[in-house]
Design an enzyme around this catalytic site. Structure first.
Site, PDB file in Angstrom:
ATOM      1  N   LEU A  78      -6.834  58.323  53.285  1.00  0.00           N
ATOM      2  CA  LEU A  78      -7.271  58.262  51.836  1.00  0.00           C
ATOM      3  C   LEU A  78      -7.727  59.644  51.247  1.00  0.00           C
ATOM      4  CD1 LEU A  78      -9.006  54.700  51.761  1.00  0.00           C
ATOM      5  CD2 LEU A  78      -6.650  55.161  50.502  1.00  0.00           C
ATOM      6  N   CYS A 134      -6.903  48.833  52.844  1.00  0.00           N
ATOM      7  CA  CYS A 134      -6.367  50.013  53.454  1.00  0.00           C
ATOM      8  C   CYS A 134      -6.894  49.796  54.967  1.00  0.00           C
ATOM      9  CB  CYS A 134      -7.102  51.286  53.091  1.00  0.00           C
ATOM     10  SG  CYS A 134      -6.213  52.594  54.145  1.00  0.00           S
ATOM     11  N   ILE A 195       2.742  43.554  49.492  1.00  0.00           N
ATOM     12  CA  ILE A 195       1.596  43.627  50.662  1.00  0.00           C
ATOM     13  C   ILE A 195       1.362  45.126  50.886  1.00  0.00           C
ATOM     14  CG2 ILE A 195       2.060  41.483  51.844  1.00  0.00           C
ATOM     15  CD1 ILE A 195       3.497  43.125  54.139  1.00  0.00           C
ATOM     16  N   ASN A 196       0.077  45.312  51.295  1.00  0.00           N
ATOM     17  CA  ASN A 196      -0.365  46.775  51.967  1.00  0.00           C
ATOM     18  C   ASN A 196       0.321  46.804  53.367  1.00  0.00           C
ATOM     19  OD1 ASN A 196      -1.474  49.259  52.345  1.00  0.00           O
ATOM     20  ND2 ASN A 196      -3.497  48.700  51.344  1.00  0.00           N
ATOM     21  N   GLY A 248       8.675  48.019  51.711  1.00  0.00           N
ATOM     22  CA  GLY A 248       9.987  48.325  52.077  1.00  0.00           C
ATOM     23  C   GLY A 248      11.031  48.058  51.074  1.00  0.00           C
TER      24      GLY A 248
END
Lengths: 307, 255
Positions: A78, A134, A195-196, A248
């Site tokens: 980050l 994260c 989604i992350n 994706g």
């Protein structure tokens, strides 16, 4: 992109209306300006900028990124310039575009999340996306995704100080996602993005070492698309608030899949590294799909899956 | 710029070394030290672009020299004349950004395929009639980037096995030629940079500017993957090799 009179591509994320459902995923699009030269920033629904914290963040040691089969693993940590510098140096330059700017925010404590949101209140930022997922930072990130009290605290606090839509970015890395999604909805989230990245790793067998310094990182790219799609579909059955599909998405076909699965909008991430105009092409491609199939309103695609 | 270029030639020039010439269709105005980010595969394997230093650029042509290492470069070596390749560039800063205009003696050092980037600078300096000393190091003769072209520019060679030029490292050659107040421009592996720095530190007022390579995601400064730790005052910060570099003052870099 010109809006075709006969075709409506507008979608709503809470009170925020987007001219089309295509956004850029935080962390893959810098502060937007890096891509000016390569695409028309007015052509997409929204720009989500790199995750912002109260103060600049240095980030993880290198290597931070490695390629895997049809995907990448990253652990940037980050790194960002902080909210103040963003508001002073980046946001004014983004003003010339009509595209809403969404700030991805994160903190290392509940109070920090609220403070960042507070600093964005009254600015041109159109919504915030709260990163509680994260996988690459020790403090904050995933620890919060598993902590219901913290999530409630963040949502209550952010909603109190920030009046525009609040999107919660979810991770499938902790616990059942439908439950977490329902909890966020009940706690007042206006929208969910998912989604992350998925926690992953790669090993250099010659050096007997992990390929990234953080050992584990977040896997993204085409490799995770089927997983992301299934999560979006499942969560869409569990909540009523709009979902933003991520994972994706490389082109308009992928975007349409996510919308059929129940997403109101989508975020383009890893694809930006390969094709800097991937988001613009996706937005245009969706219109092409709608014309070909005589679809007048994009909203009719959302959740239209027959099953 | 993002350009759909056409392959003019893609030739093997040494052991696993290839030289690729692209027709960009228009002048791309590249400067020595800059790179292009090539999209190699239509499929998602490899997924990301691959960055390559520019070996030469003139008119609408741009050339790179690359070594076949992984699946991306292997695939690239299979490309044929007439094939279309999408590249972004020229990207990154230039050695010329660090030229002081002073009368300092200039030394250029290329190591491995890093020599490609330095060659472009050598050619530029020659065209401007600026004098320089030129050293190229490689494992062996067969891995020396474009030997004939380098010879023409008066390059000294060093090889690990002694198969061409001096036996040893480029930094060993540097020991014999380096003068006080010099400015060194280099591209190559990090251990070579360390060796160059050690030699530079034995002289007075020598500046070293090195072009670094790190694993890149986007190549345009967005993803913050390819960072280097750079000294800023009492602290350090991570700067992006693709956007803030690739060329940094070696004194500022923690490596």
């Amino acid at each position: 992109m010109k809006t075709n009179n006969k075709i409506n591509t507008k979608v709503n994320i809470g009170s925020l209306e987007l001219k089309n459902p295509v956004m850029t995923a935080s962390g893959t699009f810098g502060y937007g300006l890096e891509f000016e030269e390569y695409m028309d920033l007015n052509s997409i629904g929204a720009i989500i900028v790199k995750g912002l914290a109260i103060k600049p963040v240095k980030g993880n040691k290198t290597p931070r990124l490695v390629e895997t089969t049809a995907g990448i693993i990253n652990a940037i940590g980050l790194q960002n310039i902080g909210v103040d510098a963003f508001l002073k140096d980046k946001l004014p330059k983004l003003k010339k575009y009509k595209t809403p700017i969404i700030a991805n925010i994160y903190g290392t404590s509940v109070e920090e999340y609220i403070e960042v949101a507070h600093m964005l209140e009254g600015t041109d930022v159109a919504a915030v996306e709260v990163n509680i997922s994260c996988p690459n930072v020790k403090k904050g990130g995933l620890a919060f995704a598993a902590d219901r009290v913290a999530i409630k605290g963040i949502l209550d606090g952010v909603k109190r100080v920030y009046k525009k839509p609040v999107i919660m970015k979810l991770s499938p890395n902790v616990g059942p996602l439908e439950e977490l999604a329902r909890f966020c909805e009940d706690s007042g989230a206006d929208s969910l993005s998912l989604i992350n990245t998925l926690v992953g790793m790669k090993i250099d067998i010659e050096k007997k070492k992990p390929c990234i310094a953080n050992i584990y990182g977040g896997l993204s790219g085409p490799a995770i698309k089927p997983v992301a799609l299934a999560f979006v579909h499942k969560v869409s059955k569990a909540v009523k608030i709009p979902l933003i599909g991520i994972g994706g998405i490389m082109n308009w076909c992928d975007a349409v899949e996510f919308m059929m699965a129940g997403a109101t909008a989508v975020e383009i991430g890893t694809a930006n590294f390969r094709e800097p105009d991937a988001s613009e092409k996706t937005a245009k491609g969706i219109v092409g799909y709608m014309k070909k199939n005589n679809i007048k309103d994009i909203k009719t695609i959302i959740g239209s899956l027959n099953c | 710029m993002r350009i759909k270029s056409k392959i003019v030639s893609n030739t093997k020039i040494g052991s696993d070394l290839w030289r690729l010439k692209l027709d960009a269709g228009k002048s791309i105005k590249a400067r020595p030290g800059q790179f292009i980010n090539l999209l190699i595969s239509e499929s998602y394997q490899p997924l990301l672009r691959r960055p390559f230093s520019i070996y030469d650029a003139y008119g609408k042509y741009v050339e790179i020299v690359y070594k076949v290492i992984g699946c991306g470069t292997r695939l690239l070596s299979e490309k044929k004349k007439g094939d279309v390749l999408d590249f972004m560039g020229p990207l990154g800063n230039s050695y010329l950004d660090h030229m002081t205009g002073s009368k300092s003696p200039i030394v250029l050092i290329g190591g491995g395929t890093g020599a490609a980037s330095v060659f472009f600078l050598a050619k530029y300096l020659k065209s401007k009639k600026i004098k320089f000393t030129f050293i190229q190091g490689a494992k062996c003769r067969d891995q020396m980037v474009a030997r004939a072209e380098f010879k023409k520019l008066g390059c000294a060679f060093a090889t690990d096995d002694g198969s061409m030029g001096n036996k040893g490292f480029a930094s060993d050659v540097l020991k014999d030629v380096l003068k006080d107040d010099s400015i060194i421009f280099t591209c190559g592996p990090k251990p070579m940079f360390k060796a160059i720095k050690a030699v530079a530190d034995t002289k007075n007022f020598v500046k070293v500017f090195a072009s670094f390579e790190e694993y890149m995601g986007c190549g345009i400064g967005a993803c913050v993957s390819c960072v280097l730790e750079i000294k800023t005052g009492d602290t350090t910060e991570y700067k992006r090799v693709c956007k803030d570099g690739t060329i940094f003052d070696l004194n500022d870099v923690e490596f």
